[in-house]
Design a protein around this motif. Structure first.
Motif, PDB file in Angstrom:
ATOM      1  N   TYR A   1      11.362  -4.493   3.154  1.00 61.07           N
ATOM      2  CA  TYR A   1      12.224  -4.736   1.993  1.00 61.07           C
ATOM      3  C   TYR A   1      11.382  -4.638   0.711  1.00 61.07           C
ATOM      4  O   TYR A   1      11.699  -3.871  -0.193  1.00 61.07           O
ATOM      5  CB  TYR A   1      12.846  -6.123   2.152  1.00 61.07           C
ATOM      6  CG  TYR A   1      13.679  -6.622   1.005  1.00 61.07           C
ATOM      7  CD1 TYR A   1      14.770  -5.884   0.527  1.00 61.07           C
ATOM      8  CD2 TYR A   1      13.412  -7.863   0.416  1.00 61.07           C
ATOM      9  CE1 TYR A   1      15.536  -6.375  -0.518  1.00 61.07           C
ATOM     10  CE2 TYR A   1      14.180  -8.355  -0.622  1.00 61.07           C
ATOM     11  CZ  TYR A   1      15.240  -7.603  -1.091  1.00 61.07           C
ATOM     12  OH  TYR A   1      15.995  -8.095  -2.114  1.00 61.07           O
ATOM     13  N   VAL A   2      10.321  -5.407   0.661  1.00 58.29           N
ATOM     14  CA  VAL A   2       9.338  -5.276  -0.423  1.00 58.29           C
ATOM     15  C   VAL A   2       8.090  -4.672   0.219  1.00 58.29           C
ATOM     16  O   VAL A   2       7.538  -5.236   1.155  1.00 58.29           O
ATOM     17  CB  VAL A   2       9.033  -6.644  -1.065  1.00 58.29           C
ATOM     18  CG1 VAL A   2       7.911  -6.509  -2.094  1.00 58.29           C
ATOM     19  CG2 VAL A   2      10.287  -7.203  -1.730  1.00 58.29           C
ATOM     20  N   THR A   3       7.678  -3.517  -0.297  1.00 59.97           N
ATOM     21  CA  THR A   3       6.719  -2.689   0.439  1.00 59.97           C
ATOM     22  C   THR A   3       5.444  -2.465  -0.359  1.00 59.97           C
ATOM     23  O   THR A   3       5.504  -2.306  -1.582  1.00 59.97           O
ATOM     24  CB  THR A   3       7.373  -1.308   0.726  1.00 59.97           C
ATOM     25  OG1 THR A   3       8.670  -1.534   1.268  1.00 59.97           O
ATOM     26  CG2 THR A   3       6.550  -0.490   1.692  1.00 59.97           C
ATOM     27  N   LEU A   4       4.325  -2.433   0.347  1.00 57.38           N
ATOM     28  CA  LEU A   4       3.063  -2.132  -0.332  1.00 57.38           C
ATOM     29  C   LEU A   4       3.147  -0.775  -1.025  1.00 57.38           C
ATOM     30  O   LEU A   4       3.820   0.137  -0.554  1.00 57.38           O
ATOM     31  CB  LEU A   4       1.901  -2.144   0.671  1.00 57.38           C
ATOM     32  CG  LEU A   4       2.077  -1.448   2.022  1.00 57.38           C
ATOM     33  CD1 LEU A   4       1.884   0.036   1.916  1.00 57.38           C
ATOM     34  CD2 LEU A   4       1.115  -2.016   3.020  1.00 57.38           C
ATOM     35  N   ARG A   5       2.467  -0.673  -2.160  1.00 58.76           N
ATOM     36  CA  ARG A   5       2.470   0.608  -2.857  1.00 58.76           C
ATOM     37  C   ARG A   5       1.564   1.594  -2.124  1.00 58.76           C
ATOM     38  O   ARG A   5       1.914   2.729  -1.887  1.00 58.76           O
ATOM     39  CB  ARG A   5       1.972   0.415  -4.299  1.00 58.76           C
ATOM     40  CG  ARG A   5       1.916   1.715  -5.062  1.00 58.76           C
ATOM     41  CD  ARG A   5       1.727   1.521  -6.553  1.00 58.76           C
ATOM     42  NE  ARG A   5       2.860   0.893  -7.228  1.00 58.76           N
ATOM     43  CZ  ARG A   5       4.079   1.440  -7.336  1.00 58.76           C
ATOM     44  NH1 ARG A   5       4.333   2.613  -6.788  1.00 58.76           N
ATOM     45  NH2 ARG A   5       5.040   0.810  -7.967  1.00 58.76           N
ATOM     46  N   TRP A   6       0.393   1.101  -1.754  1.00 63.78           N
ATOM     47  CA  TRP A   6      -0.562   1.926  -1.014  1.00 63.78           C
ATOM     48  C   TRP A   6      -1.272   1.011  -0.017  1.00 63.78           C
ATOM     49  O   TRP A   6      -1.152  -0.215  -0.086  1.00 63.78           O
ATOM     50  CB  TRP A   6      -1.532   2.624  -1.988  1.00 63.78           C
ATOM     51  CG  TRP A   6      -2.573   3.461  -1.303  1.00 63.78           C
ATOM     52  CD1 TRP A   6      -3.919   3.199  -1.250  1.00 63.78           C
ATOM     53  CD2 TRP A   6      -2.367   4.667  -0.553  1.00 63.78           C
ATOM     54  NE1 TRP A   6      -4.556   4.176  -0.522  1.00 63.78           N
ATOM     55  CE2 TRP A   6      -3.630   5.090  -0.078  1.00 63.78           C
ATOM     56  CE3 TRP A   6      -1.238   5.425  -0.225  1.00 63.78           C
ATOM     57  CZ2 TRP A   6      -3.800   6.237   0.697  1.00 63.78           C
ATOM     58  CZ3 TRP A   6      -1.406   6.575   0.545  1.00 63.78           C
ATOM     59  CH2 TRP A   6      -2.670   6.976   0.991  1.00 63.78           C
ATOM     60  N   TRP A   7      -2.061   1.588   0.891  1.00 59.36           N
ATOM     61  CA  TRP A   7      -2.615   0.835   2.029  1.00 59.36           C
ATOM     62  C   TRP A   7      -3.681  -0.167   1.632  1.00 59.36           C
ATOM     63  O   TRP A   7      -4.145  -0.939   2.464  1.00 59.36           O
ATOM     64  CB  TRP A   7      -3.108   1.820   3.096  1.00 59.36           C
ATOM     65  CG  TRP A   7      -1.985   2.717   3.516  1.00 59.36           C
ATOM     66  CD1 TRP A   7      -1.798   4.022   3.157  1.00 59.36           C
ATOM     67  CD2 TRP A   7      -0.843   2.363   4.300  1.00 59.36           C
ATOM     68  NE1 TRP A   7      -0.621   4.503   3.683  1.00 59.36           N
ATOM     69  CE2 TRP A   7      -0.024   3.506   4.388  1.00 59.36           C
ATOM     70  CE3 TRP A   7      -0.439   1.195   4.939  1.00 59.36           C
ATOM     71  CZ2 TRP A   7       1.185   3.518   5.096  1.00 59.36           C
ATOM     72  CZ3 TRP A   7       0.759   1.194   5.637  1.00 59.36           C
ATOM     73  CH2 TRP A   7       1.549   2.353   5.701  1.00 59.36           C
ATOM     74  N   ASP A   8      -4.104  -0.192   0.347  1.00 61.12           N
ATOM     75  CA  ASP A   8      -4.982  -1.257  -0.146  1.00 61.12           C
ATOM     76  C   ASP A   8      -4.358  -2.620   0.128  1.00 61.12           C
ATOM     77  O   ASP A   8      -5.057  -3.609   0.288  1.00 61.12           O
ATOM     78  CB  ASP A   8      -5.099  -1.190  -1.686  1.00 61.12           C
ATOM     79  CG  ASP A   8      -5.635   0.119  -2.196  1.00 61.12           C
ATOM     80  OD1 ASP A   8      -6.163   0.886  -1.384  1.00 61.12           O
ATOM     81  OD2 ASP A   8      -5.525   0.358  -3.408  1.00 61.12           O
ATOM     82  N   ASP A   9      -3.044  -2.661   0.076  1.00 57.63           N
ATOM     83  CA  ASP A   9      -2.332  -3.927   0.181  1.00 57.63           C
ATOM     84  C   ASP A   9      -1.711  -4.137   1.563  1.00 57.63           C
ATOM     85  O   ASP A   9      -0.709  -4.843   1.695  1.00 57.63           O
ATOM     86  CB  ASP A   9      -1.268  -4.034  -0.915  1.00 57.63           C
ATOM     87  CG  ASP A   9      -1.881  -4.522  -2.218  1.00 57.63           C
ATOM     88  OD1 ASP A   9      -2.488  -5.602  -2.196  1.00 57.63           O
ATOM     89  OD2 ASP A   9      -1.791  -3.804  -3.231  1.00 57.63           O
TER      90      ASP A   9
END
Ligand SMILES: [Zn+2]
Length: 809
Positions: free
Chosen positions: A297-305
């Motif tokens: 639903y709320v998703t990381l922008r990039w795999w850093d997170d």
């Protein structure tokens, strides 16, 4: 190295500048028995002129590619299909493609059940495998809505992220199934499943194990999760359903596809499971459900997170479980958390939130730091700011970023706590682990002086630690104090001065802190020498054992002494969490810290103490299994094997696997055939592979299969690899030692990453000359991050083992 087969963070950023969200995907897949084909139509908007925009595709072939009615010839480089010059505005991209199924668990994996020849297809897209199935903008922050339809044989069950909207017959053999459009979502959580699945109550599996699925319990756990998460996060379950599908040959434990969780079906038990297995399933169901909020639903922008997905899902699954299903959940959590401590001691450890350069590195970070250290930090945060404030902050997070992509700063801002920035910097963004050791004086049973010394185990900073300290005596708890330990070498604990009648202290009681506690001599005497550990709660026993173990790790105690405590105190221990924990430590000591010359004596000592304990608790399955991991002498191996013949199927297999380590191929062949005749399922085939590989005279055949990667699925070869070096007869070792290092570059260059990584890890030679092994590893010159990290870690572990070997007895 081969960036054209990976997606770089910088490339993802460039593409995000150009494309506006959400995109609209219309995807049709036709699933035949051996191959699949289909088309995708992508409606999207570009914000500026672009000459180099590309779409990701790693499948076999493109038949037609059209953009805005213009047919283009696909210009393909690695995973990139270039789209030519695009002006700002709306675009319609139409691509027809065809490809074959995978056998390594990524993209669309196909499995035929050896039990009944039924067929199963399932997808695994994370982090960058959706483009193995169809052309897409395969990065988490280019979310789209997906209208999916699937052509499949009429008798098959077809499952995806959304509910079925309608279906029609194509002909007498095939049907077309249309799914409702999804909400905006990332490509990595798409789900496509098709085959002879069986299911009810939205829980599916292959037909041959369907009767063993624990539907009632799974539904209960899901209900607990729905209720708790909705309340705590302030928003109802974001997706219209949450199917649970158990899948064969699954690479991971499970995957949180939006509305359609896939779970490794090796966790479907035909017999009564041990506690750790049962809890694993319970926490996995709750973990994946939690991802519907954190990640889907709320998703990381990039795999850093990645931690915004994994640390949260891990923490909340135990939080939910501890609230209403399993009061001892945190003890189970702790048994996993100790693996994060081990990993955090390695030189290659990383911060929980870390720059990730490309999708290859993203996979490398699916590890104990991201899952368990991150979750431990959240447990600590909830302890510091309180559950209510934590919940309020998360409610803001979900309401502010509904269906959007986020990064670390968005979480920090949502929490609105003055402490957060410093906490994030100290704990989330800085790698490493600290130790604490109590320095205490007691006079006339009264504490007259008490300090705690903080050290650096890895990384380079001291931190602020907020935790509970508990004092105990023969009657139980004397005090429990919440303390804050400063980021300096010594902190005076003045609140404890004057406390009376204290005989042992648990630093980090209830396990709120993330810290390596080294047991002080007074507590060691009280808990271990006087045997008072048996009076502690399960979690405190786990903490006491861990802090005793840290004395070994810190070279303050000999490995042999630890084994002696285990053999003496095992008699009083019934809890499976603790048995798992201390046998895990014992296993490390025997396999890595014990010189070969002393191994028969100490492994036999442990073997005997477990056998003795089993006389009073013969039904304890957890203990039964420990027999197979400690048996080392030929006599003990034969004893364990004979013992296994009267136990359940899984234990019997463990007995055969153990026996194969001292056997010739001829000796075990008939036994394995008997087992296969009795139950020819995929697990029996995997275990047969294991035993055949372990047989000391079958190395040549096994090696050929492994390095030529012929005919078997990845997991089947994985079982060959896992057993290769387990053989007790050492004669074959020198020959294959060199072969491993000779073929390694070739395997890594030419095989897929999943396969090559297994080869690197499981086929690493065993050799008693650690210096020789370290020298060979130093020669490995392969510039993939996952290879470099493995080599670096292995060298660090071997260097550490060298010190422990000298400190064993
Ligand atoms: Zn997860």
């Amino acid at each position: 190295m081969e960036s054209s087969f990976e997606l770089l963070k910088s490339e993802a950023e460039t593409r995000r500048q150009i494309i506006a969200c959400p995109l609209r995907y219309t995807l049709r897949l036709s699933l035949s028995i051996d191959t699949f084909s289909g088309y995708v139509i992508i409606d999207f908007i570009t914000r500026k002129v672009s000459d180099n925009l590309w779409i990701d595709y790693a499948g076999d072939s493109i038949r037609i590619m059209r953009i805005n009615t213009t047919q283009i010839t696909p210009k393909r480089k690695g995973n990139k299909l270039y789209l030519g010059r695009l002006n700002p505005g709306t675009h319609k991209l139409h691509i027809e493609f065809s490809s074959s199924y995978s056998t390594n668990g990524t993209g669309l994996h196909k499995f035929v059940d050896p039990y009944d020849d039924k067929l199963y297809i399932y997808s695994y897209m994370c982090p960058y495998y959706a483009n193995k199935v169809f052309p897409c903008f395969d990065q988490p922050d280019l979310k789209g809505t997906f209208s999916i339809s699937i052509d499949a044989k009429s008798e098959y069950i077809v499952i995806s992220n959304e509910e079925i909207e309608s279906q029609e017959n194509i002909d007498s053999q095939y049907k077309r199934v249309f799914f409702k459009p999804t909400p905006p979502m990332s490509t990595y959580i798409l789900a496509i499943l098709c085959g002879d699945y069986e299911g009810e109550d939205d829980i599916f599996s292959r037909s041959s194990i369907s009767c063993f699925i624990r539907r009632r319990e799974i539904m209960e756990w899901l209900d607990v999760g729905y209720e708790l998460y909705s309340k705590f996060f302030g928003i109802d379950m974001p997706f219209s359903k949450c199917s649970q599908v158990f899948c064969p040959e699954f690479n991971m434990g499970a995957m949180e596809n939006a509305g359609c969780v896939t779970i490794n079906d090796s966790h479907v038990w035909k017999e009564k499971p041990v506690k750790s297995e049962y809890n694993w399933l319970q926490n996995t169901i709750l973990h994946e459900l939690c991802h519907m909020w954190f990640g889907n639903y709320v998703t990381l922008r990039w795999w850093d997170d990645l931690w915004l997905n994994e640390s949260f899902a891990t923490y909340f699954s135990y939080f939910a479980s501890s609230k209403s299903i399993n009061p001892e959940a945190w003890a189970g959590f702790f048994v996993n958390k100790v693996k994060a401590y081990s990993m955090d001691c390695l030189s290659s450890t990383h911060p929980v939130h870390v720059e990730v350069a490309d999708t290859q590195e993203a996979i490398t970070n699916l590890d104990y730091i991201t899952y368990w250290k991150g979750a431990s930090l959240l447990k600590n945060l909830a302890f510091i700011i309180g559950e209510e404030a934590f919940s309020q902050g998360l409610k803001r997070y979900f309401s502010n970023y509904s269906w959007l992509n986020v990064e670390l700063a968005d979480f920090v801002n949502s929490m609105q706590s003055p402490l957060l920035k410093k906490w994030v910097l100290e704990w989330v963004e800085t790698k490493g682990l600290n130790s604490l050791e109590l320095d205490i004086n007691i006079s006339d049973t009264k504490i007259t002086q008490c300090q705690v010394h903080q050290g650096i185990v890895s990384g380079n900073i001291l931190r602020t630690h907020c935790l509970l300290i508990e004092g105990l005596n023969d009657e139980g708890t004397v005090f429990k104090e919440k303390v804050t330990i400063s980021p300096q070498e010594t902190t005076e604990l003045s609140d404890l001065i004057g406390k009376t009648n204290v005989k042992g202290i648990i630093v980090n009681s209830e396990d709120h802190g993330y810290i390596q506690v080294i047991l002080d001599p007074m507590s060691m005497e009280f808990f271990f020498q006087a045997g008072n550990i048996k009076t502690l709660s399960t979690l405190n026993r786990a903490l006491a054992w861990q802090s005793l173990w840290n004395r070994v790790e810190d070279l303050k105690m000999k490995g042999s002494e630890f084994i002696k405590y285990v053999t003496q105190l095992l008699e009083y221990e019934e809890d499976e969490h603790i048995i798992d924990l201390i046998s895990g430590y014992s296993h490390t000591i025997l396999s890595d810290y014990c010189p070969l010359s002393l191994l028969p004596e100490y492994s036999h000592m442990l073997f005997e103490s477990i056998m003795l304990k089993l006389q009073s608790t013969p039904e304890n399955k957890c203990l039964q299994r420990k027999i197979f991991s400690v048996a080392y002498t030929d006599n003990d191996i034969i004893k364990a094997f004979e013992y296994s013949l009267n136990l359940g199927r899984s234990e019997k297999w463990k007995g055969i696997m153990l026996f194969s380590k001292i056997s010739s191929y001829e000796t075990i062949k008939d036994m394995l055939n008997e087992e296969l005749k009795y139950d020819r399922n995929d697990m029996s085939i995997l275990l047969t592979n294991y035993c055949e590989s372990a047989a000391y005279d079958n190395k040549k055949n096994t090696w050929e299969v492994i390095v030529n990667k012929t005919g078997q699925s990845m997991i089947q070869v994985e079982y060959l690899m896992k057993a290769f070096w387990e053989t007790k007869n050492l004669e074959f070792r020198s020959e294959y030692y060199q072969k491993y290092f000779d073929v390694l570059p070739n395997i890594i260059a030419n095989f897929d990453r999943e396969y090559a990584e297994n080869f690197l890890k499981y086929m690493l030679p065993k050799d008693d000359d650690l210096d020789k092994l370290i020298a060979s590893l130093r020669q490995v010159d392969i510039q993939h991050i996952w290879v470099m990290r493995f080599v670096e870690d292995t060298i660090a572990v071997l260097e550490k083992n060298k010190k422990h070997l000298l400190n064993f007895a």
